[in-house]
Design a protein around this motif. Structure first.
Motif, mmCIF file in Angstrom:
data_model
loop_
_atom_site.group_PDB
_atom_site.id
_atom_site.type_symbol
_atom_site.label_atom_id
_atom_site.label_comp_id
_atom_site.label_asym_id
_atom_site.label_seq_id
_atom_site.Cartn_x
_atom_site.Cartn_y
_atom_site.Cartn_z
ATOM 1 N N ARG A 58 2.055 1.016 -14.188
ATOM 2 C CA ARG A 58 3.122 1.486 -15.080
ATOM 3 C C ARG A 58 4.263 2.127 -14.297
ATOM 4 N NH1 ARG A 58 -1.282 2.232 -18.287
ATOM 5 N NH2 ARG A 58 -1.656 4.395 -17.695
ATOM 6 N N SER A 59 3.916 2.898 -13.275
ATOM 7 C CA SER A 59 4.966 3.561 -12.498
ATOM 8 C C SER A 59 5.826 2.554 -11.731
ATOM 9 C CB SER A 59 4.358 4.578 -11.532
ATOM 10 O OG SER A 59 3.743 3.942 -10.436
ATOM 11 N N LEU A 60 5.257 1.389 -11.456
ATOM 12 C CA LEU A 60 5.991 0.336 -10.746
ATOM 13 C C LEU A 60 6.530 -0.722 -11.705
ATOM 14 C CD1 LEU A 60 3.570 0.012 -7.714
ATOM 15 C CD2 LEU A 60 5.807 1.149 -7.764
ATOM 16 N N ASP A 61 6.392 -0.447 -12.990
ATOM 17 C CA ASP A 61 6.903 -1.317 -14.043
ATOM 18 C C ASP A 61 6.397 -2.755 -13.927
ATOM 19 O OD1 ASP A 61 8.342 -1.641 -16.419
ATOM 20 O OD2 ASP A 61 10.088 -2.437 -15.341
ATOM 21 N N CYS A 62 5.070 -2.881 -13.768
ATOM 22 C CA CYS A 62 4.461 -4.210 -13.729
ATOM 23 C C CYS A 62 3.058 -4.138 -14.314
ATOM 24 C CB CYS A 62 4.445 -4.766 -12.302
ATOM 25 S SG CYS A 62 3.629 -3.727 -11.102
ATOM 26 N N LYS A 63 2.417 -5.283 -14.422
ATOM 27 C CA LYS A 63 1.079 -5.377 -14.995
ATOM 28 C C LYS A 63 0.196 -6.193 -14.066
ATOM 29 C CE LYS A 63 2.694 -5.196 -19.742
ATOM 30 N NZ LYS A 63 2.737 -5.836 -21.047
ATOM 31 N N PRO A 64 -1.115 -5.905 -14.071
ATOM 32 C CA PRO A 64 -2.018 -6.712 -13.255
ATOM 33 C C PRO A 64 -2.096 -8.135 -13.804
ATOM 34 C CG PRO A 64 -3.268 -5.162 -14.594
ATOM 35 C CD PRO A 64 -1.821 -4.852 -14.809
ATOM 36 N N ASN A 65 -2.211 -9.086 -12.902
ATOM 37 C CA ASN A 65 -2.342 -10.485 -13.321
ATOM 38 C C ASN A 65 -3.781 -10.958 -13.149
ATOM 39 O OD1 ASN A 65 0.385 -10.948 -14.069
ATOM 40 N ND2 ASN A 65 0.917 -11.074 -11.912
ATOM 41 N N THR A 80 -4.604 6.699 -11.636
ATOM 42 C CA THR A 80 -5.410 5.541 -12.013
ATOM 43 C C THR A 80 -4.645 4.270 -11.670
ATOM 44 O OG1 THR A 80 -4.493 5.313 -14.242
ATOM 45 C CG2 THR A 80 -6.393 6.809 -13.991
ATOM 46 N N VAL A 81 -5.375 3.163 -11.651
ATOM 47 C CA VAL A 81 -4.743 1.875 -11.368
ATOM 48 C C VAL A 81 -3.680 1.567 -12.422
ATOM 49 C CG1 VAL A 81 -5.142 -0.611 -11.145
ATOM 50 C CG2 VAL A 81 -6.786 1.008 -10.172
ATOM 51 N N GLY A 82 -3.992 1.828 -13.669
ATOM 52 C CA GLY A 82 -3.031 1.587 -14.742
ATOM 53 C C GLY A 82 -1.764 2.392 -14.580
ATOM 54 N N ASP A 124 0.825 -1.209 0.000
ATOM 55 C CA ASP A 124 0.000 0.000 0.000
ATOM 56 C C ASP A 124 0.858 1.257 0.000
ATOM 57 O OD1 ASP A 124 0.755 -0.613 2.691
ATOM 58 O OD2 ASP A 124 -0.896 0.603 3.454
ATOM 59 N N SER A 125 1.990 1.212 0.657
ATOM 60 C CA SER A 125 2.875 2.385 0.677
ATOM 61 C C SER A 125 3.399 2.712 -0.717
ATOM 62 C CB SER A 125 4.044 2.165 1.639
ATOM 63 O OG SER A 125 4.796 1.028 1.263
ATOM 64 N N GLN A 126 3.604 1.690 -1.545
ATOM 65 C CA GLN A 126 4.059 1.924 -2.920
ATOM 66 C C GLN A 126 2.960 2.581 -3.752
ATOM 67 O OE1 GLN A 126 5.421 -2.304 -3.163
ATOM 68 N NE2 GLN A 126 7.035 -1.376 -4.426
ATOM 69 N N VAL A 127 1.712 2.178 -3.507
ATOM 70 C CA VAL A 127 0.582 2.793 -4.214
ATOM 71 C C VAL A 127 0.469 4.261 -3.805
ATOM 72 C CG1 VAL A 127 -1.918 2.770 -4.566
ATOM 73 C CG2 VAL A 127 -0.659 0.609 -4.429
ATOM 74 N N ARG A 128 0.590 4.524 -2.508
ATOM 75 C CA ARG A 128 0.506 5.899 -2.013
ATOM 76 C C ARG A 128 1.646 6.757 -2.573
ATOM 77 N NH1 ARG A 128 -3.392 6.041 1.874
ATOM 78 N NH2 ARG A 128 -3.906 4.052 2.852
ATOM 79 N N ASP A 129 2.835 6.191 -2.619
ATOM 80 C CA ASP A 129 3.980 6.912 -3.196
ATOM 81 C C ASP A 129 3.742 7.219 -4.672
ATOM 82 O OD1 ASP A 129 5.331 6.866 -0.767
ATOM 83 O OD2 ASP A 129 6.611 5.168 -1.334
ATOM 84 N N ALA A 130 3.204 6.236 -5.405
ATOM 85 C CA ALA A 130 2.921 6.438 -6.827
ATOM 86 C C ALA A 130 1.895 7.556 -7.005
ATOM 87 C CB ALA A 130 2.416 5.139 -7.463
ATOM 88 N N ALA A 131 0.897 7.596 -6.131
ATOM 89 C CA ALA A 131 -0.114 8.656 -6.199
ATOM 90 C C ALA A 131 0.526 10.016 -5.958
ATOM 91 C CB ALA A 131 -1.224 8.392 -5.184
ATOM 92 N N GLN A 132 1.428 10.091 -5.014
ATOM 93 C CA GLN A 132 2.104 11.349 -4.721
ATOM 94 C C GLN A 132 2.998 11.799 -5.873
ATOM 95 O OE1 GLN A 132 1.610 13.473 -2.140
ATOM 96 N NE2 GLN A 132 -0.091 12.078 -1.727
#
Length: 63
Positions: A30-37, A24-26, A11-19
């Protein structure tokens, strides 16, 4: 807490990405260089984005 088990996203990585500008989820993936499975995490990530991006003490009208 893990937001995405498949990719090991916390969750901290999601919050960091938002900041850093992800809104968006996509964009988070992308910011974490991965794709949903399995996509089980999508709603969790959306909720985290909302929490992080909405100003504190903002009321949201029911639809």
């Amino acid at each position: 807490m893990y937001a995405c088990i498949c990719n090991g996203i916390k969750d901290s990585q999601v919050r960091d990405a938002a900041q850093r500008g992800a809104g968006t989820v996509g964009q988070v993936f992308r910011s974490l260089d991965c794709k949903p499975n399995c996509a089980t995490c999508v709603q969790t990530i959306r909720n985290l984005l909302e929490e992080e991006l909405l100003p504190e003490n903002t009321l949201i009208a029911a639809e």
